[in-house]
Enzyme design. Structure first.
Site, PDB file in Angstrom:
ATOM      1  N   HIS A  50       0.951  -1.127   0.090  1.00  0.00           N
ATOM      2  CA  HIS A  50       0.078   0.087  -0.451  1.00  0.00           C
ATOM      3  C   HIS A  50       0.652   0.884  -0.148  1.00  0.00           C
ATOM      4  O   HIS A  50       2.115   1.248   0.432  1.00  0.00           O
ATOM      5  CB  HIS A  50      -1.371   0.167   0.929  1.00  0.00           C
ATOM      6  CG  HIS A  50       0.194  -0.504   2.530  1.00  0.00           C
ATOM      7  ND1 HIS A  50       0.664   0.613   2.633  1.00  0.00           N
ATOM      8  CD2 HIS A  50      -0.098  -1.169   3.437  1.00  0.00           C
ATOM      9  CE1 HIS A  50       1.513   0.600   4.112  1.00  0.00           C
ATOM     10  NE2 HIS A  50       1.162  -1.137   4.296  1.00  0.00           N
TER      11      HIS A  50
HETATM   12  P1  TYD Z   1      -0.910  -2.121   8.655  1.00  0.00           P
HETATM   13  O1  TYD Z   1      -0.607  -1.246   9.065  1.00  0.00           O
HETATM   14  O2  TYD Z   1      -1.876  -2.699   7.680  1.00  0.00           O
HETATM   15  O3  TYD Z   1       0.555  -3.382   8.655  1.00  0.00           O
HETATM   16  P2  TYD Z   1       0.937  -3.716   6.749  1.00  0.00           P
HETATM   17  O4  TYD Z   1       1.114  -2.513   6.033  1.00  0.00           O
HETATM   18  O5  TYD Z   1       2.344  -4.849   7.732  1.00  0.00           O
HETATM   19  O6  TYD Z   1       0.745  -5.027   6.455  1.00  0.00           O
HETATM   20  O7  TYD Z   1      -1.284  -3.023   9.782  1.00  0.00           O
HETATM   21  C1  TYD Z   1      -2.153  -4.357  10.248  1.00  0.00           C
HETATM   22  C2  TYD Z   1      -2.684  -3.774  11.382  1.00  0.00           C
HETATM   23  O8  TYD Z   1      -2.288  -3.526  12.651  1.00  0.00           O
HETATM   24  C3  TYD Z   1      -4.389  -3.042  11.033  1.00  0.00           C
HETATM   25  O9  TYD Z   1      -5.878  -4.255  11.076  1.00  0.00           O
HETATM   26  C4  TYD Z   1      -3.596  -1.836  11.762  1.00  0.00           C
HETATM   27  C5  TYD Z   1      -3.211  -2.582  12.527  1.00  0.00           C
HETATM   28  N1  TYD Z   1      -1.589  -0.941  12.804  1.00  0.00           N
HETATM   29  C6  TYD Z   1      -2.498  -0.369  14.320  1.00  0.00           C
HETATM   30  O10 TYD Z   1      -3.289  -0.422  15.192  1.00  0.00           O
HETATM   31  N2  TYD Z   1      -1.592   0.774  14.668  1.00  0.00           N
HETATM   32  C7  TYD Z   1      -0.781   0.670  14.132  1.00  0.00           C
HETATM   33  O11 TYD Z   1       0.247   1.610  14.165  1.00  0.00           O
HETATM   34  C8  TYD Z   1      -0.149   0.114  12.705  1.00  0.00           C
HETATM   35  C9  TYD Z   1       0.757   0.191  12.035  1.00  0.00           C
HETATM   36  C10 TYD Z   1      -0.974  -0.990  12.594  1.00  0.00           C
END
Ligand code: TYD
Length: 139
Positions: A50
């Site tokens: 993303h």
């Molecule tokens: P995400 O940023 O989508 O992970 P990646 O991009 O590495 O695949 O985050 C995964 C999950 O964690 C999503 O449900 C949101 C949660 N999250 C938080 O609650 N706080 C944060 O600071 C981050 C980075 C993620």
């Protein structure tokens, strides 16, 4: 618009073990609003996939190694992070993926924003459009 690049951090070499540090004012291109880390990644898994509208970040491989693919909408570059004294700066509006995590790797992410679900762009075409509109605006 600035580009993704590696930041070399100080390394204090010592026979007792090396030490690296980050000072926001000296080493960071932004104020740190949040720190998170990614760990226990099963083999073959991919994180990210993303872009962010606002969030800028610096990623450090605190342990092990992994690849970060950065795509600014024109070209893609793969950064292999495997030294804890390098940080990869990624500006906003870059599509990024993290993959090829080694066993026991630990990815530290220093972020310029708090967590905002609305900041994520999950649609690649929407990312390209937004990127193009920003570039037009910057001309
Ligand atoms: P995400 O940023 O989508 O992970 P990646 O991009 O590495 O695949 O985050 C995964 C999950 O964690 C999503 O449900 C949101 C949660 N999250 C938080 O609650 N706080 C944060 O600071 C981050 C980075 C993620």
């Amino acid at each position: 618009m600035s580009q993704a690049h590696l930041i070399e951090l100080p390394k204090v070499e010592d026979p007792r073990g090396n030490l690296t540090f980050i000072e926001e004012v000296r080493h960071m291109p932004f104020c740190i609003q949040r720190v998170y880390w990614i760990y226990d990644v099963p083999g073959g898994q991919v994180r990210g996939g993303h872009a962010f509208k606002e969030q800028r970040e610096v990623i450090v491989a605190l342990s092990g190694s992994f690849d970060v693919v950065c795509d600014d909408g024109v070209s893609k570059k793969v950064y292999t992070l495997n030294r804890s004294y390098y940080g990869l700066y990624i500006p906003a509006l870059n599509w990024r993926q993290m993959l090829n995590f080694s066993t026991n790797s630990l990815a530290l992410v220093l972020s310029s924003t708090r967590y905002h679900r609305e900041d994520y762009i999950y649609d690649y075409e929407a990312f390209l459009q937004l990127r193009n509109s920003h570039e037009q605006h910057d001309l």
